[in-house]
Design an enzyme around this catalytic site. Structure first.
Site, mmCIF file in Angstrom:
data_model
loop_
_atom_site.group_PDB
_atom_site.id
_atom_site.type_symbol
_atom_site.label_atom_id
_atom_site.label_comp_id
_atom_site.label_asym_id
_atom_site.label_seq_id
_atom_site.Cartn_x
_atom_site.Cartn_y
_atom_site.Cartn_z
ATOM 1 N N GLU A 51 0.830 -1.211 0.000
ATOM 2 C CA GLU A 51 0.000 0.000 0.000
ATOM 3 C C GLU A 51 0.866 1.264 0.000
ATOM 4 O OE1 GLU A 51 -3.097 0.473 -0.488
ATOM 5 O OE2 GLU A 51 -3.734 -1.601 -0.480
ATOM 6 N N GLN A 56 1.262 7.051 -5.112
ATOM 7 C CA GLN A 56 1.969 7.831 -6.133
ATOM 8 C C GLN A 56 2.810 6.994 -7.103
ATOM 9 O OE1 GLN A 56 3.175 9.946 -2.898
ATOM 10 N NE2 GLN A 56 2.442 11.932 -3.562
ATOM 11 N N TYR A 134 -6.159 6.041 5.353
ATOM 12 C CA TYR A 134 -6.359 5.125 4.223
ATOM 13 C C TYR A 134 -5.597 3.809 4.465
ATOM 14 C CZ TYR A 134 -5.558 2.597 0.037
ATOM 15 O OH TYR A 134 -5.452 1.543 -0.832
ATOM 16 N N ASP A 152 -9.395 5.748 -1.566
ATOM 17 C CA ASP A 152 -8.249 6.299 -2.291
ATOM 18 C C ASP A 152 -8.806 7.005 -3.529
ATOM 19 O OD1 ASP A 152 -8.985 4.270 -4.007
ATOM 20 O OD2 ASP A 152 -6.933 3.579 -4.378
#
Ligand code: SF4
Length: 376
Positions: A51, A56, A134, A152
């Site tokens: 994760e 990005q 998250y 997300d």
């Protein structure tokens, strides 16, 4: 009203989802899910690593690095006892090194304070460095099947369209979280979260492939023909053009690399010293606020860091013992937190783990530029 939604929840002002929508989504996911390495032999730790890496970074770019990382650090204890420098080397190619630094700090805390076992409450999970809402929700739902809905970028897009909720940006997040909570399949929260994100990654993409979507008849945006304009796009951060000069300072022990947290880029890793040139919105860095008497190598390369469009230049100089001593003293005076080390030219990419190091070498080679004393 589309089949997937029931009457409005008067308190949340959002639609309640029909459990059949969840079922359709789960069936689609079980049939269509990608066979990804991080979905095999899952542990909370491996989910955590994947994760963090996926933040990005695209899945395709992340996979080979994930596999190498997990082969070297298969358990939290392996990572916790590793040197930061080594962890950064395994992070090379992913960028955003503060993620690696936080992951390492979080895993060390996990090993020291939780005996390596990932906690099962949101509060404790959030107490680990580098774990935000998250990641905590993703790990707890995927690894322990606990009923936490994740949000997300992909999930936000899917949920906004399903519920025809137009707004975006930080102010919209609490409402989207309520929509996500209301949509959560409480029998299979882990699969559900992955399914929503997978749908967002493959079908409900910015230009959605609605004809392939299992939730077409449940999606209010699609039923109203407005799916492509939802969510409303946030204003993009303005691009900042930036000229940066990197300095190859060659001392007796090799090329000088520095690290200090006060600078704008490479706060957590060693890099060649660099300074901004020309018009830019940032304060000059006192570390390089004097004349280093370097020669311009006549090369330039392009690079992007977040919204900065960078044009990179390179200068070099040989440091004799006297000059080196003075420069180091000046560096330390300007930034007492500065850390210094030396590397060989051939190790530049590993010791300065950014693709900039590679670009500098490649551009130099292409231009036939010669760096005396660096060829070997
Ligand atoms: S129908 Fe289209 S817009 Fe709606 S969830 Fe599916 S892909 Fe997204």
């Amino acid at each position: 009203m589309p089949a997937g939604l029931k009457q409005k929840d008067p308190i949340l002002e959002i639609q309640e989802f029909d459990p059949k929508t969840n079922l359709k989504l789960r069936n689609w996911f079980l049939k269509e899910k990608r066979d990804l390495p991080f979905r095999k032999n899952r542990t909370p730790y491996s989910t955590w690593v994947s994760e963090i890496m996926l933040q990005q970074t695209r899945v395709a770019a992340m996979l080979p690095l994930y596999e190498k990382f997990m082969a070297r650090f298969p358990k939290p204890e392996d990572l916790a006892s590793a040197e930061e420098e080594e962890v950064f080397r395994y992070w090379q190619g992913l960028g955003y090194y503060s993620r690696a630094k936080n992951l390492l700090a979080g895993v060390r805390k996990l090993v020291n304070e939780f005996r390596g076992k990932f906690p099962e409450t949101l509060e404790e999970a959030l107490s680990l460095p580098g774990i935000g809402p998250y990641t905590a929700r993703a790990i707890l739902s995927i690894s322990y099947n606990l009923p936490f809905a994740v949000l997300d970028g992909n999930a936000k897009r899917v949920l906004s369209r399903l519920a025809m909720f137009r707004e975006s940006g930080p102010k919209a997040d609490p409402i989207l979280q309520k929509i996500a909570d209301s949509f959560l399949n409480r029998d299979f929260p882990g699969d559900h979260n992955e399914a929503v994100m997978e749908l967002g990654a493959r079908i409900c993409i910015p230009k959605p492939l609605c004809t392939q979507c299992p939730l077409q008849t449940d999606c209010i945006a699609y039923q109203n023909g407005v799916q492509e304009s939802i969510p409303e796009t946030e204003k993009k951060k303005k691009e900042i053009p930036l000229d940066i000069r990197f300095y190859i300072l060659k001392g007796k022990q090799g090329i000088l690399l520095v690290r200090y947290p006060e600078r704008r880029f490479f706060k957590t890793i060693y890099s060649l010293p660099f300074s901004f040139e020309g018009k830019n919105p940032y304060e000059p860095d006192p570390v390089l606020d004097w004349d280093l008497k370097t020669s311009d190598l006549g090369i330039k390369f392009k690079h992007t860091i977040t919204h900065h469009k960078i044009q990179g230049f390179v200068s070099e100089t040989e440091l004799d013992a006297k000059k080196e001593k003075r420069i180091l003293e000046d560096f330390r005076k300007a930034r007492p937190s500065i850390e210094i080390k030396y590397c060989h030219w051939r190790d530049l990419e590993t010791e300065f783990p950014s693709s900039i190091a590679k670009k500098i070498k490649q551009t130099l080679a292409k231009n036939g530029a010669v760096l005396p004393g660096l060829e070997n």
